[in-house]
Scaffold this motif. Structure first.
Motif, PDB file in Angstrom:
ATOM      1  N   ALA A  14     -40.353 103.986 -20.186  1.00 19.76           N
ATOM      2  CA  ALA A  14     -41.097 104.510 -19.052  1.00 19.76           C
ATOM      3  C   ALA A  14     -42.260 103.610 -18.682  1.00 19.76           C
ATOM      4  O   ALA A  14     -42.613 103.463 -17.522  1.00 19.76           O
ATOM      5  CB  ALA A  14     -41.620 105.913 -19.380  1.00 19.76           C
ATOM      6  N   VAL A  15     -42.851 102.974 -19.706  1.00 19.90           N
ATOM      7  CA  VAL A  15     -44.018 102.140 -19.451  1.00 19.90           C
ATOM      8  C   VAL A  15     -43.644 100.796 -18.880  1.00 19.90           C
ATOM      9  O   VAL A  15     -44.276 100.275 -17.964  1.00 19.90           O
ATOM     10  CB  VAL A  15     -44.812 101.935 -20.768  1.00 19.90           C
ATOM     11  N   GLY A  16     -42.572 100.180 -19.457  1.00 19.42           N
ATOM     12  CA  GLY A  16     -42.290  98.792 -19.117  1.00 19.42           C
ATOM     13  C   GLY A  16     -41.275  98.590 -18.028  1.00 19.42           C
ATOM     14  O   GLY A  16     -41.011  97.463 -17.624  1.00 19.42           O
ATOM     15  N   ALA A  17     -40.666  99.658 -17.523  1.00 18.12           N
ATOM     16  CA  ALA A  17     -39.620  99.489 -16.517  1.00 18.12           C
ATOM     17  C   ALA A  17     -40.167  98.846 -15.260  1.00 18.12           C
ATOM     18  O   ALA A  17     -41.187  99.236 -14.742  1.00 18.12           O
ATOM     19  CB  ALA A  17     -39.014 100.845 -16.177  1.00 18.12           C
ATOM     20  N   THR A  18     -39.471  97.831 -14.783  1.00 18.75           N
ATOM     21  CA  THR A  18     -39.926  97.121 -13.592  1.00 18.75           C
ATOM     22  C   THR A  18     -38.881  97.141 -12.482  1.00 18.75           C
ATOM     23  O   THR A  18     -39.225  97.115 -11.306  1.00 18.75           O
ATOM     24  CB  THR A  18     -40.252  95.653 -13.944  1.00 18.75           C
ATOM     25  N   CYS A  19     -37.620  97.161 -12.866  1.00 13.32           N
ATOM     26  CA  CYS A  19     -36.588  97.092 -11.831  1.00 13.32           C
ATOM     27  C   CYS A  19     -35.330  97.777 -12.322  1.00 13.32           C
ATOM     28  O   CYS A  19     -34.705  97.341 -13.289  1.00 13.32           O
ATOM     29  CB  CYS A  19     -36.292  95.629 -11.469  1.00 13.32           C
ATOM     30  N   ALA A  20     -34.926  98.855 -11.645  1.00  8.23           N
ATOM     31  CA  ALA A  20     -33.760  99.617 -12.086  1.00  8.23           C
ATOM     32  C   ALA A  20     -32.461  98.892 -11.767  1.00  8.23           C
ATOM     33  O   ALA A  20     -31.400  99.287 -12.234  1.00  8.23           O
ATOM     34  CB  ALA A  20     -33.762 100.990 -11.421  1.00  8.23           C
ATOM     35  N   PHE A  21     -32.529  97.842 -10.992  1.00  6.25           N
ATOM     36  CA  PHE A  21     -31.307  97.151 -10.563  1.00  6.25           C
ATOM     37  C   PHE A  21     -31.231  95.740 -11.143  1.00  6.25           C
ATOM     38  O   PHE A  21     -30.530  94.900 -10.611  1.00  6.25           O
ATOM     39  CB  PHE A  21     -31.252  97.094  -9.042  1.00  6.25           C
ATOM     40  N   ALA A  22     -31.974  95.504 -12.242  1.00  6.92           N
ATOM     41  CA  ALA A  22     -31.922  94.191 -12.875  1.00  6.92           C
ATOM     42  C   ALA A  22     -30.551  93.976 -13.506  1.00  6.92           C
ATOM     43  O   ALA A  22     -29.840  94.923 -13.830  1.00  6.92           O
ATOM     44  CB  ALA A  22     -33.015  94.076 -13.937  1.00  6.92           C
ATOM     45  N   ALA A  23     -30.185  92.706 -13.688  1.00  4.44           N
ATOM     46  CA  ALA A  23     -28.881  92.376 -14.255  1.00  4.44           C
ATOM     47  C   ALA A  23     -28.845  92.711 -15.738  1.00  4.44           C
ATOM     48  O   ALA A  23     -29.843  92.593 -16.444  1.00  4.44           O
ATOM     49  CB  ALA A  23     -28.601  90.889 -14.045  1.00  4.44           C
ATOM     50  N   ASN A  24     -27.692  93.152 -16.212  1.00  4.08           N
ATOM     51  CA  ASN A  24     -27.509  93.467 -17.623  1.00  4.08           C
ATOM     52  C   ASN A  24     -27.375  92.177 -18.421  1.00  4.08           C
ATOM     53  O   ASN A  24     -26.442  91.401 -18.207  1.00  4.08           O
ATOM     54  CB  ASN A  24     -26.250  94.327 -17.792  1.00  4.08           C
ATOM     55  N   PRO A  25     -28.266  91.918 -19.379  1.00  4.34           N
ATOM     56  CA  PRO A  25     -28.197  90.656 -20.124  1.00  4.34           C
ATOM     57  C   PRO A  25     -27.289  90.724 -21.342  1.00  4.34           C
ATOM     58  O   PRO A  25     -27.092  89.717 -22.010  1.00  4.34           O
ATOM     59  CB  PRO A  25     -29.650  90.445 -20.554  1.00  4.34           C
ATOM     60  N   PHE A  26     -26.758  91.904 -21.699  1.00  2.00           N
ATOM     61  CA  PHE A  26     -26.021  92.063 -22.939  1.00  2.00           C
ATOM     62  C   PHE A  26     -24.540  92.346 -22.667  1.00  2.00           C
ATOM     63  O   PHE A  26     -24.194  93.263 -21.934  1.00  2.00           O
ATOM     64  CB  PHE A  26     -26.619  93.206 -23.773  1.00  2.00           C
ATOM     65  N   VAL A  27     -23.693  91.569 -23.305  1.00  4.19           N
ATOM     66  CA  VAL A  27     -22.254  91.695 -23.059  1.00  4.19           C
ATOM     67  C   VAL A  27     -21.662  92.926 -23.739  1.00  4.19           C
ATOM     68  O   VAL A  27     -20.545  93.349 -23.410  1.00  4.19           O
ATOM     69  CB  VAL A  27     -21.525  90.428 -23.549  1.00  4.19           C
ATOM     70  N   ASP A  28     -22.386  93.514 -24.732  1.00  4.27           N
ATOM     71  CA  ASP A  28     -21.836  94.660 -25.442  1.00  4.27           C
ATOM     72  C   ASP A  28     -22.399  95.988 -24.955  1.00  4.27           C
ATOM     73  O   ASP A  28     -22.292  96.999 -25.653  1.00  4.27           O
ATOM     74  CB  ASP A  28     -22.058  94.505 -26.953  1.00  4.27           C
ATOM     75  N   VAL A  29     -23.022  96.020 -23.766  1.00  2.10           N
ATOM     76  CA  VAL A  29     -23.505  97.272 -23.166  1.00  2.10           C
ATOM     77  C   VAL A  29     -22.774  97.455 -21.837  1.00  2.10           C
ATOM     78  O   VAL A  29     -23.155  96.873 -20.817  1.00  2.10           O
ATOM     79  CB  VAL A  29     -25.024  97.249 -22.940  1.00  2.10           C
ATOM     80  N   PRO A  30     -21.697  98.255 -21.804  1.00  4.11           N
ATOM     81  CA  PRO A  30     -20.938  98.437 -20.558  1.00  4.11           C
ATOM     82  C   PRO A  30     -21.745  99.218 -19.528  1.00  4.11           C
ATOM     83  O   PRO A  30     -22.639  99.999 -19.857  1.00  4.11           O
ATOM     84  CB  PRO A  30     -19.705  99.227 -21.012  1.00  4.11           C
ATOM     85  N   SER A  31     -21.431  99.023 -18.292  1.00  5.74           N
ATOM     86  CA  SER A  31     -22.182  99.649 -17.200  1.00  5.74           C
ATOM     87  C   SER A  31     -22.041 101.167 -17.195  1.00  5.74           C
ATOM     88  O   SER A  31     -22.877 101.868 -16.616  1.00  5.74           O
ATOM     89  CB  SER A  31     -21.736  99.073 -15.850  1.00  5.74           C
ATOM     90  N   ASP A  32     -21.003 101.700 -17.839  1.00  8.75           N
ATOM     91  CA  ASP A  32     -20.831 103.146 -17.855  1.00  8.75           C
ATOM     92  C   ASP A  32     -21.420 103.795 -19.114  1.00  8.75           C
ATOM     93  O   ASP A  32     -21.224 104.975 -19.365  1.00  8.75           O
ATOM     94  CB  ASP A  32     -19.346 103.509 -17.741  1.00  8.75           C
ATOM     95  N   SER A  33     -22.134 103.003 -19.920  1.00  4.67           N
ATOM     96  CA  SER A  33     -22.771 103.558 -21.118  1.00  4.67           C
ATOM     97  C   SER A  33     -23.917 104.472 -20.724  1.00  4.67           C
ATOM     98  O   SER A  33     -24.645 104.218 -19.758  1.00  4.67           O
ATOM     99  CB  SER A  33     -23.285 102.431 -22.013  1.00  4.67           C
TER     100      SER A  33
END
Length: 455
Positions: A14-33
């Motif tokens: 909650a404190v550090g969020a800057t952009c909800a639409f930033a690119a996912n940097p991790f290959v092991d976190v699927p977009s539907d997680s």
């Protein structure tokens, strides 16, 4: 531990969020997680970095040191937190205070919790006693008088002010009473005046991988993981360091202000030591990374004495090479350190005297100032050659041993450190089986006990 880390992640999200639409940097976190949005926001805020920059590894347990780093980064966003979130982050900062403070994690917001300037310090009350003077073997003749109870007790108080200029720059100023003997009866001699022992600017840049320090600071040959046999407690100079989780490189130049080469050698009341040095260190970290794991390192110093001639002895530049290995296994740590001093003294016939130092130390446990009832015990072995200058080694203001037990000796030592209350620790050390490597005079054994308080 796991619950606290999850709470920290929730707060920092909650404190550090800057952009909800930033690119996912991790290959092991699927977009539907279910955790996709939170993980991306935390990564975008720089609070988490994953493993090797590609994997999140969400099922892996993290170490206390990784948790401390996340808390540090969350604190950098304290200005955006709610009252409840601030309280949680402050609580986590207290929980990981030792990891944050003692292992070199720079946390600008930690100092900001009490304003732009944070005051810290320590106080030490110490007892030292040498069982006998240097006695000639097979006789009762004492070469040097033993240390008596009149001057065995001493104390020292140090205060530090850390000013957080911005998120990259610290200014530190410190004063010390120096070591004062209770036998002085409070005398205000010139050498007992309060002095400035820290006055430096510390600047981080390049994604906090680079650090520049300029001014009067503490310099330990070989770095904080080495034994630190050769030591410049008060050192005027400049140091540039690069470090990541696997590697560190340090280079610096300056002038020793303490110890024998900081001013102890005099000729006709003139200070002829006051040596300068250029130094470099290379370190590698493994088995847990820079903060928690094991390490190996090599280092070099070129020491340049002020005098060209001292007591009719020609002084040349001193080349010092050293290497260390510090290995953790469970609650144990094994440290081995070697130093060699070359091209030191011209004896008048073109020859030089060299000196080597070997140190081995085995430690069990960890006495932590922040954790009452924590303790450690250690045993060490020292084998140190003698320099012919002034009959002593060229420097050692870091080790617990008295000067006569740091040069021309083979000696064992044992010790125990116990934290009897938060920020209060008792330490005891004892040498044994000590003998001179050359000559007929053996130094006596040393007993040392001290209370140390930090604030």
């Amino acid at each position: 531990m796991k619950t606290k880390v999850l709470a920290a992640l929730a707060a920092t999200m909650a404190v550090g969020a800057t952009c909800a639409f930033a690119a996912n940097p991790f290959v092991d976190v699927p977009s539907d997680s279910w955790a996709y949005k939170s993980v991306v926001e935390l990564a975008d805020a720089g609070i988490i970095q994953g493993v090797d920059g590609q994997y999140f590894q969400g099922n892996r347990n993290i170490t206390r040191y990784e948790a401390a780093e996340m808390v540090a980064k969350a604190m950098a966003h304290m200005d955006k937190a709610s009252v409840e979130q601030r309280a949680l982050i402050n609580k986590l900062a207290d929980e990981y205070a030792d990891e944050l403070n003692n292992l070199g994690v720079r946390v600008s917001a930690l100092e900001n919790r009490v304003g732009n300037v944070k005051l810290t310090g320590d106080a030490r009350i110490r007892y030292r006693y040498q069982s006998e003077g240097d006695k000639i073997k097979g006789t009762d003749q004492v070469v040097n008088e033993k240390q008596t109870n009149d001057n065995s007790w001493d104390y020292r108080v140090r205060v530090r002010a850390n000013a957080q200029v911005n998120d990259r720059t610290n200014v530190v100023y410190g004063i010390t009473t120096g070591v004062r003997s209770f036998a002085d009866n409070g005398s205000a001699s010139e050498e007992n005046n309060v002095t400035t022992d820290r006055a430096y600017v510390d600047y981080n840049f390049g994604g906090n991988n680079w650090d520049l320090m300029v001014g009067r600071y503490e310099y330990i040959m070989g770095g904080p993981r080495a034994y630190g046999f050769f030591y410049g407690d008060t050192f005027d100079g400049a140091q540039l360091k690069y470090q990541n989780d696997k590697f560190a490189a340090t280079a610096g130049y300056g002038k020793f202000k303490e110890g024998p080469i900081g001013g102890a050698w005099t000729v006709d009341d003139d200070n002829y030591a006051s040596a300068k040095t250029a130094y470099g260190e290379l370190e590698g970290f493994f088995g847990g990374g820079r903060m928690a794991g094991s390490a190996v390192g090599v280092y070099y110093n070129n020491i340049m004495p002020k005098a060209e001639v001292l007591n009719d002895i020609a002084l040349d530049n001193i080349d010092v090479w050293g290497a260390y290995a510090s290995v953790n296994f469970g609650k144990w740590n094994a440290l081995a350190n070697y130093e060699t001093y070359r091209d030191v003294i011209d004896n008048g016939n073109g020859s030089k005297d060299n000196a080597d130092v070997w140190v081995g130390k085995l430690t069990y446990g960890a006495a932590n100032f922040a954790t009452p009832k924590s303790w450690d015990a250690w045993v060490e072995y020292l084998n140190a050659d003698q320099f012919d200058i002034a009959g002593t080694f060229i420097g050692s203001t870091n080790g617990w041993r008295n000067d006569s037990l740091t040069s021309n000796v083979k000696s064992w030592g044992v010790g125990v450190d116990y934290t009897f209350a938060k920020n209060a620790q008792f330490q005891v050390m004892q040498s044994f089986a000590t003998s001179a490597k050359k000559g007929d005079a053996d130094p006596g054994e040393e007993t040392r006990a001290q209370f140390v308080f930090v604030f």
